[in-house]
Design a protein around this motif. Sequence first.
Motif, mmCIF file in Angstrom:
data_model
loop_
_atom_site.group_PDB
_atom_site.id
_atom_site.type_symbol
_atom_site.label_atom_id
_atom_site.label_comp_id
_atom_site.label_asym_id
_atom_site.label_seq_id
_atom_site.Cartn_x
_atom_site.Cartn_y
_atom_site.Cartn_z
ATOM 1 N N ARG A 139 2.588 9.563 -5.773
ATOM 2 C CA ARG A 139 3.231 10.851 -5.467
ATOM 3 C C ARG A 139 4.461 11.123 -6.326
ATOM 4 N NH1 ARG A 139 2.830 10.159 1.048
ATOM 5 N NH2 ARG A 139 0.591 10.488 1.155
ATOM 6 N N GLY A 140 4.829 10.189 -7.186
ATOM 7 C CA GLY A 140 5.976 10.395 -8.059
ATOM 8 C C GLY A 140 7.320 10.216 -7.371
ATOM 9 N N PHE A 141 7.333 9.460 -6.265
ATOM 10 C CA PHE A 141 8.566 9.224 -5.517
ATOM 11 C C PHE A 141 9.558 8.438 -6.360
ATOM 12 C CE2 PHE A 141 11.021 6.304 -2.808
ATOM 13 C CZ PHE A 141 11.722 7.225 -2.049
ATOM 14 N N ASN A 142 10.834 8.825 -6.280
ATOM 15 C CA ASN A 142 11.909 8.107 -6.955
ATOM 16 C C ASN A 142 13.078 8.008 -5.996
ATOM 17 O OD1 ASN A 142 13.330 6.769 -8.907
ATOM 18 N ND2 ASN A 142 13.778 8.594 -10.117
ATOM 19 N N HIS A 143 13.407 6.796 -5.585
ATOM 20 C CA HIS A 143 14.458 6.547 -4.612
ATOM 21 C C HIS A 143 15.843 6.728 -5.235
ATOM 22 C CE1 HIS A 143 17.145 3.539 -2.524
ATOM 23 N NE2 HIS A 143 16.781 4.324 -1.526
ATOM 24 N N THR A 144 16.716 7.402 -4.520
ATOM 25 C CA THR A 144 18.114 7.484 -4.905
ATOM 26 C C THR A 144 18.835 6.381 -4.156
ATOM 27 O OG1 THR A 144 17.931 9.866 -5.200
ATOM 28 C CG2 THR A 144 20.147 8.975 -4.978
ATOM 29 N N ALA A 145 19.276 5.388 -4.884
ATOM 30 C CA ALA A 145 19.748 4.126 -4.303
ATOM 31 C C ALA A 145 20.876 4.276 -3.294
ATOM 32 C CB ALA A 145 20.160 3.166 -5.415
ATOM 33 N N ASP A 146 21.656 5.333 -3.349
ATOM 34 C CA ASP A 146 22.777 5.450 -2.416
ATOM 35 C C ASP A 146 22.420 6.209 -1.132
ATOM 36 O OD1 ASP A 146 22.564 7.910 -3.640
ATOM 37 O OD2 ASP A 146 24.695 8.121 -4.038
ATOM 38 N N GLU A 147 21.158 6.623 -0.977
ATOM 39 C CA GLU A 147 20.737 7.323 0.239
ATOM 40 C C GLU A 147 20.546 6.352 1.400
ATOM 41 O OE1 GLU A 147 18.020 11.043 -0.691
ATOM 42 O OE2 GLU A 147 17.259 9.196 -1.614
ATOM 43 N N LEU B 153 18.872 1.939 2.068
ATOM 44 C CA LEU B 153 18.293 0.749 1.452
ATOM 45 C C LEU B 153 16.776 0.861 1.443
ATOM 46 C CD1 LEU B 153 20.468 -2.032 3.103
ATOM 47 C CD2 LEU B 153 20.601 -1.181 0.754
ATOM 48 N N LEU B 154 16.169 0.495 0.325
ATOM 49 C CA LEU B 154 14.718 0.524 0.208
ATOM 50 C C LEU B 154 14.234 -0.848 -0.239
ATOM 51 C CD1 LEU B 154 12.011 2.035 0.240
ATOM 52 C CD2 LEU B 154 12.440 2.637 -2.156
ATOM 53 N N GLY B 155 13.441 -1.482 0.621
ATOM 54 C CA GLY B 155 12.816 -2.758 0.304
ATOM 55 C C GLY B 155 11.316 -2.577 0.211
ATOM 56 N N VAL B 156 10.667 -3.458 -0.557
ATOM 57 C CA VAL B 156 9.236 -3.346 -0.780
ATOM 58 C C VAL B 156 8.591 -4.724 -0.705
ATOM 59 C CG1 VAL B 156 7.460 -2.616 -2.417
ATOM 60 C CG2 VAL B 156 9.606 -1.379 -2.319
ATOM 61 N N SER B 157 7.447 -4.815 -0.036
ATOM 62 C CA SER B 157 6.644 -6.039 -0.030
ATOM 63 C C SER B 157 5.746 -6.032 -1.257
ATOM 64 C CB SER B 157 5.765 -6.102 1.220
ATOM 65 O OG SER B 157 6.549 -6.345 2.353
ATOM 66 N N CYS B 158 5.835 -7.110 -2.051
ATOM 67 C CA CYS B 158 5.038 -7.222 -3.276
ATOM 68 C C CYS B 158 4.279 -8.541 -3.290
ATOM 69 C CB CYS B 158 5.942 -7.150 -4.503
ATOM 70 S SG CYS B 158 6.823 -5.583 -4.672
ATOM 71 N N HIS B 159 3.195 -8.554 -4.083
ATOM 72 C CA HIS B 159 2.352 -9.744 -4.165
ATOM 73 C C HIS B 159 1.998 -10.130 -5.587
ATOM 74 C CE1 HIS B 159 1.754 -7.802 -0.231
ATOM 75 N NE2 HIS B 159 1.894 -9.038 0.187
ATOM 76 N N GLN C 42 0.828 -1.204 0.000
ATOM 77 C CA GLN C 42 0.000 0.000 0.000
ATOM 78 C C GLN C 42 0.866 1.259 0.000
ATOM 79 O OE1 GLN C 42 -3.385 0.435 -0.476
ATOM 80 N NE2 GLN C 42 -2.650 2.521 -0.716
ATOM 81 N N ARG C 43 1.921 1.272 0.810
ATOM 82 C CA ARG C 43 2.822 2.433 0.829
ATOM 83 C C ARG C 43 3.544 2.578 -0.509
ATOM 84 N NH1 ARG C 43 0.620 5.263 4.462
ATOM 85 N NH2 ARG C 43 0.903 4.593 6.595
ATOM 86 N N LEU C 44 3.846 1.441 -1.148
ATOM 87 C CA LEU C 44 4.439 1.483 -2.489
ATOM 88 C C LEU C 44 3.513 2.216 -3.442
ATOM 89 C CD1 LEU C 44 6.368 0.620 -4.786
ATOM 90 C CD2 LEU C 44 5.130 -1.558 -4.843
ATOM 91 N N ARG C 45 2.239 1.853 -3.422
ATOM 92 C CA ARG C 45 1.264 2.510 -4.301
ATOM 93 C C ARG C 45 1.167 4.014 -3.998
ATOM 94 N NH1 ARG C 45 -1.566 -1.136 -7.197
ATOM 95 N NH2 ARG C 45 -1.358 -3.311 -6.540
ATOM 96 N N ASP C 46 1.228 4.365 -2.725
ATOM 97 C CA ASP C 46 1.225 5.783 -2.349
ATOM 98 C C ASP C 46 2.435 6.502 -2.927
ATOM 99 O OD1 ASP C 46 -1.085 5.311 -0.859
ATOM 100 O OD2 ASP C 46 -0.012 5.220 1.068
ATOM 101 N N ALA D 94 10.490 -1.624 -8.970
ATOM 102 C CA ALA D 94 11.625 -1.323 -9.847
ATOM 103 C C ALA D 94 11.548 0.117 -10.349
ATOM 104 C CB ALA D 94 11.659 -2.305 -11.015
ATOM 105 N N ASP D 95 10.342 0.569 -10.671
ATOM 106 C CA ASP D 95 10.166 1.929 -11.206
ATOM 107 C C ASP D 95 10.571 3.011 -10.211
ATOM 108 O OD1 ASP D 95 9.262 0.879 -13.590
ATOM 109 O OD2 ASP D 95 7.137 1.318 -13.207
ATOM 110 N N ILE D 96 10.431 2.749 -8.903
ATOM 111 C CA ILE D 96 10.847 3.762 -7.923
ATOM 112 C C ILE D 96 12.281 3.527 -7.451
ATOM 113 C CG2 ILE D 96 8.478 4.224 -7.162
ATOM 114 C CD1 ILE D 96 9.265 2.744 -4.504
ATOM 115 N N ASN D 97 12.963 2.570 -8.090
ATOM 116 C CA ASN D 97 14.370 2.257 -7.784
ATOM 117 C C ASN D 97 14.575 1.632 -6.409
ATOM 118 O OD1 ASN D 97 15.491 3.125 -10.285
ATOM 119 N ND2 ASN D 97 15.208 5.232 -9.601
ATOM 120 N N ALA D 98 13.661 0.765 -6.004
ATOM 121 C CA ALA D 98 13.869 0.019 -4.761
ATOM 122 C C ALA D 98 15.110 -0.861 -4.915
ATOM 123 C CB ALA D 98 12.643 -0.840 -4.451
ATOM 124 N N ASN D 99 15.785 -1.106 -3.808
ATOM 125 C CA ASN D 99 16.968 -1.966 -3.839
ATOM 126 C C ASN D 99 16.610 -3.442 -3.957
ATOM 127 O OD1 ASN D 99 17.788 0.486 -1.826
ATOM 128 N ND2 ASN D 99 19.425 -0.058 -3.246
#
Length: 100
Positions: free
Chosen positions: A20-28, A30-36, A12-16, A45-50
């Motif tokens: 909002r157009g969030f784009n993760h900068t990978a070196d800031e 670690l970003l993980g995401v729960s997917c189903h 749900q937070r991923l969808r949020d 992948a589109d928001i550059n999750a690690n």
Amino acid sequence: MQLGSGVHLTSQRLRDCVRRGFNHTADEYLLGVSCHNPEELKMAADINANFAVLSPVCTTRSHPASKPLGWQGFAATVNDANLPVYALGGIGPQDLQTAY
């Protein structure tokens, strides 16, 4: 990053974040995401999750109403993923060889 700090998003937070157009900068951090499903893996992948975790692979007591993907479903779902994906849900050490 040196301390291993990071953030893990629910689907749900991923969808949020996508809305909002969030784009993760990978070196800031670690970003993980729960997917189903494949759609959520693409969003991760589109928001550059690690990395992402994909669940449930097998039947699990914590989510008894969820339909498990099974190992073939997991493999098919991650086949086109553009980030590392870890199996989650109802699995244990006995599944290590299958997971590889």
